[in-house]
Scaffold this motif. Sequence first.
Motif, PDB file in Angstrom:
ATOM      1  N   ALA A   1      -6.150   6.894 -16.662  1.00 54.23           N
ATOM      2  CA  ALA A   1      -5.139   5.976 -17.191  1.00 54.23           C
ATOM      3  C   ALA A   1      -5.267   4.604 -16.537  1.00 54.23           C
ATOM      4  CB  ALA A   1      -3.741   6.543 -16.950  1.00 54.23           C
ATOM      5  N   THR A   2      -4.897   3.577 -17.291  1.00 52.87           N
ATOM      6  CA  THR A   2      -4.885   2.213 -16.772  1.00 52.87           C
ATOM      7  C   THR A   2      -3.448   1.703 -16.751  1.00 52.87           C
ATOM      8  OG1 THR A   2      -5.321   1.365 -18.997  1.00 52.87           O
ATOM      9  CG2 THR A   2      -7.227   1.654 -17.521  1.00 52.87           C
ATOM     10  N   PHE A   3      -3.200   0.692 -15.919  1.00 49.35           N
ATOM     11  CA  PHE A   3      -1.838   0.205 -15.703  1.00 49.35           C
ATOM     12  C   PHE A   3      -1.857  -1.313 -15.595  1.00 49.35           C
ATOM     13  CE2 PHE A   3      -2.552   4.323 -13.896  1.00 49.35           C
ATOM     14  CZ  PHE A   3      -1.475   5.084 -14.325  1.00 49.35           C
ATOM     15  N   VAL A   4      -0.932  -1.964 -16.309  1.00 45.75           N
ATOM     16  CA  VAL A   4      -0.763  -3.409 -16.222  1.00 45.75           C
ATOM     17  C   VAL A   4       0.687  -3.660 -15.829  1.00 45.75           C
ATOM     18  CG1 VAL A   4      -0.810  -5.608 -17.465  1.00 45.75           C
ATOM     19  CG2 VAL A   4      -2.545  -3.846 -17.956  1.00 45.75           C
ATOM     20  N   PHE A   5       0.882  -4.109 -14.602  1.00 47.45           N
ATOM     21  CA  PHE A   5       2.213  -4.388 -14.063  1.00 47.45           C
ATOM     22  C   PHE A   5       2.285  -5.882 -13.734  1.00 47.45           C
ATOM     23  CE2 PHE A   5       1.779   0.101 -12.173  1.00 47.45           C
ATOM     24  CZ  PHE A   5       2.262   0.689 -13.329  1.00 47.45           C
ATOM     25  N   TYR A   6       3.274  -6.573 -14.262  1.00 45.14           N
ATOM     26  CA  TYR A   6       3.352  -8.020 -14.090  1.00 45.14           C
ATOM     27  C   TYR A   6       3.385  -8.495 -12.638  1.00 45.14           C
ATOM     28  CZ  TYR A   6       8.427  -7.354 -13.588  1.00 45.14           C
ATOM     29  OH  TYR A   6       9.667  -6.949 -13.178  1.00 45.14           O
ATOM     30  N   PRO A   7       3.935  -7.750 -11.672  1.00 42.68           N
ATOM     31  CA  PRO A   7       3.882  -8.274 -10.304  1.00 42.68           C
ATOM     32  C   PRO A   7       2.498  -8.175  -9.652  1.00 42.68           C
ATOM     33  CG  PRO A   7       5.696  -6.708 -10.558  1.00 42.68           C
ATOM     34  CD  PRO A   7       4.816  -6.591 -11.759  1.00 42.68           C
ATOM     35  N   GLU A   8       1.612  -7.381 -10.244  1.00 40.12           N
ATOM     36  CA  GLU A   8       0.294  -7.154  -9.637  1.00 40.12           C
ATOM     37  C   GLU A   8      -0.714  -8.182 -10.132  1.00 40.12           C
ATOM     38  OE1 GLU A   8       0.053  -5.006  -7.153  1.00 40.12           O
ATOM     39  OE2 GLU A   8       2.179  -4.632  -7.543  1.00 40.12           O
ATOM     40  N   ASP A   9      -1.668  -8.528  -9.284  1.00 41.40           N
ATOM     41  CA  ASP A   9      -2.678  -9.539  -9.611  1.00 41.40           C
ATOM     42  C   ASP A   9      -3.671  -9.096 -10.675  1.00 41.40           C
ATOM     43  OD1 ASP A   9      -1.577 -11.270  -7.760  1.00 41.40           O
ATOM     44  OD2 ASP A   9      -2.931 -10.640  -6.158  1.00 41.40           O
ATOM     45  N   SER A  10      -3.905  -7.794 -10.760  1.00 39.10           N
ATOM     46  CA  SER A  10      -4.909  -7.318 -11.708  1.00 39.10           C
ATOM     47  C   SER A  10      -4.524  -5.934 -12.232  1.00 39.10           C
ATOM     48  CB  SER A  10      -6.287  -7.266 -11.041  1.00 39.10           C
ATOM     49  OG  SER A  10      -6.265  -6.379  -9.939  1.00 39.10           O
ATOM     50  N   ARG A  11      -5.235  -5.544 -13.277  1.00 36.75           N
ATOM     51  CA  ARG A  11      -5.028  -4.220 -13.871  1.00 36.75           C
ATOM     52  C   ARG A  11      -5.454  -3.146 -12.868  1.00 36.75           C
ATOM     53  NH1 ARG A  11      -8.103  -4.767 -18.374  1.00 36.75           N
ATOM     54  NH2 ARG A  11      -9.925  -4.326 -17.116  1.00 36.75           N
ATOM     55  N   LEU A  12      -4.697  -2.060 -12.834  1.00 39.51           N
ATOM     56  CA  LEU A  12      -5.097  -0.886 -12.045  1.00 39.51           C
ATOM     57  C   LEU A  12      -5.963  -0.036 -12.967  1.00 39.51           C
ATOM     58  CD1 LEU A  12      -1.615  -0.179 -10.441  1.00 39.51           C
ATOM     59  CD2 LEU A  12      -3.540  -1.417  -9.434  1.00 39.51           C
ATOM     60  N   GLU A  13      -7.163   0.285 -12.541  1.00 40.24           N
ATOM     61  CA  GLU A  13      -8.170   0.895 -13.406  1.00 40.24           C
ATOM     62  C   GLU A  13      -8.081   2.407 -13.552  1.00 40.24           C
ATOM     63  OE1 GLU A  13      -9.994  -0.749 -15.392  1.00 40.24           O
ATOM     64  OE2 GLU A  13      -9.796  -2.765 -14.570  1.00 40.24           O
ATOM     65  N   ASN A  14      -7.253   3.058 -12.739  1.00 37.28           N
ATOM     66  CA  ASN A  14      -7.124   4.503 -12.861  1.00 37.28           C
ATOM     67  C   ASN A  14      -5.883   4.982 -12.097  1.00 37.28           C
ATOM     68  OD1 ASN A  14      -7.965   4.840 -10.047  1.00 37.28           O
ATOM     69  ND2 ASN A  14     -10.022   4.389 -10.801  1.00 37.28           N
ATOM     70  N   ARG A  15      -5.555   6.240 -12.276  1.00 38.82           N
ATOM     71  CA  ARG A  15      -4.367   6.818 -11.639  1.00 38.82           C
ATOM     72  C   ARG A  15      -4.459   6.754 -10.119  1.00 38.82           C
ATOM     73  NH1 ARG A  15      -3.446  12.908 -13.105  1.00 38.82           N
ATOM     74  NH2 ARG A  15      -5.082  13.146 -11.556  1.00 38.82           N
ATOM     75  N   ALA A  16      -5.633   6.973  -9.573  1.00 37.78           N
ATOM     76  CA  ALA A  16      -5.794   6.951  -8.112  1.00 37.78           C
ATOM     77  C   ALA A  16      -5.423   5.586  -7.530  1.00 37.78           C
ATOM     78  CB  ALA A  16      -7.221   7.334  -7.732  1.00 37.78           C
ATOM     79  N   GLN A  17      -5.806   4.501  -8.210  1.00 37.12           N
ATOM     80  CA  GLN A  17      -5.431   3.171  -7.726  1.00 37.12           C
ATOM     81  C   GLN A  17      -3.913   3.003  -7.725  1.00 37.12           C
ATOM     82  OE1 GLN A  17      -7.506   0.258 -10.138  1.00 37.12           O
ATOM     83  NE2 GLN A  17      -9.169   0.118  -8.644  1.00 37.12           N
ATOM     84  N   TYR A  18      -3.261   3.472  -8.789  1.00 40.78           N
ATOM     85  CA  TYR A  18      -1.806   3.368  -8.856  1.00 40.78           C
ATOM     86  C   TYR A  18      -1.163   4.253  -7.790  1.00 40.78           C
ATOM     87  CZ  TYR A  18       2.925   3.411 -10.926  1.00 40.78           C
ATOM     88  OH  TYR A  18       4.276   3.318 -11.139  1.00 40.78           O
ATOM     89  N   GLN A  19      -1.676   5.436  -7.564  1.00 40.82           N
ATOM     90  CA  GLN A  19      -1.128   6.312  -6.524  1.00 40.82           C
ATOM     91  C   GLN A  19      -1.218   5.663  -5.151  1.00 40.82           C
ATOM     92  OE1 GLN A  19      -3.383   9.887  -8.042  1.00 40.82           O
ATOM     93  NE2 GLN A  19      -1.561  10.924  -7.250  1.00 40.82           N
ATOM     94  N   GLU A  20      -2.301   4.957  -4.895  1.00 40.99           N
ATOM     95  CA  GLU A  20      -2.464   4.260  -3.619  1.00 40.99           C
ATOM     96  C   GLU A  20      -1.413   3.153  -3.480  1.00 40.99           C
ATOM     97  OE1 GLU A  20      -5.845   1.435  -1.644  1.00 40.99           O
ATOM     98  OE2 GLU A  20      -6.552   3.247  -2.648  1.00 40.99           O
ATOM     99  N   LEU A  21      -1.199   2.402  -4.548  1.00 43.84           N
ATOM    100  CA  LEU A  21      -0.180   1.345  -4.538  1.00 43.84           C
ATOM    101  C   LEU A  21       1.216   1.957  -4.354  1.00 43.84           C
ATOM    102  CD1 LEU A  21       0.615  -1.642  -4.940  1.00 43.84           C
ATOM    103  CD2 LEU A  21       0.651  -1.170  -7.423  1.00 43.84           C
ATOM    104  N   TRP A  22       1.513   3.008  -5.097  1.00 44.19           N
ATOM    105  CA  TRP A  22       2.800   3.718  -5.013  1.00 44.19           C
ATOM    106  C   TRP A  22       3.045   4.187  -3.578  1.00 44.19           C
ATOM    107  CZ3 TRP A  22       6.500   5.453  -8.740  1.00 44.19           C
ATOM    108  CH2 TRP A  22       7.323   6.513  -8.348  1.00 44.19           C
TER     109      TRP A  22
END
Length: 151
Positions: free
Chosen positions: A45-66
Amino acid sequence: MTHTTQGIETAPLTYDEVSAAATALVEAFSRTDTDAYFASFDPDATFVFYPEDSRLENRAQYQELWASWVDSGWRVVACASTDQRIQLIGSTAIFSHSVETTINVAGDAETLNERETIVFSRGADGQILAIHEHLSPVPAASTSASTSEES
């Protein structure tokens, strides 16, 4: 009728299936239930969150941010989903809604008014997972207009 996704036939999604998947995802988020929340997303999955500088390319990247948010004392206090719409497109669906989220960061509460689109897809195993999430702030004019209308 079935649809083919990456060479695998998958049955079309139903409104009830997508509604249940979206409800489970939002409820897990509202509890800051990390395991249940991330189980709602495909690993790619990919994620685009307005506070973030760039798109998160997968679930693992989002889990790390979370995890970094949680480590800083962040947690969700409340999350209300309104103005929901589900669009069915074969084995894919688009869920959009307005979301009011109250978060607490190290003792400071903040309420966010946002709009979100989540794309769901049925995988080869039949499981319905989110494959993309896009989050945007509600424009200030919309927030002040709804506040003045309620007054």
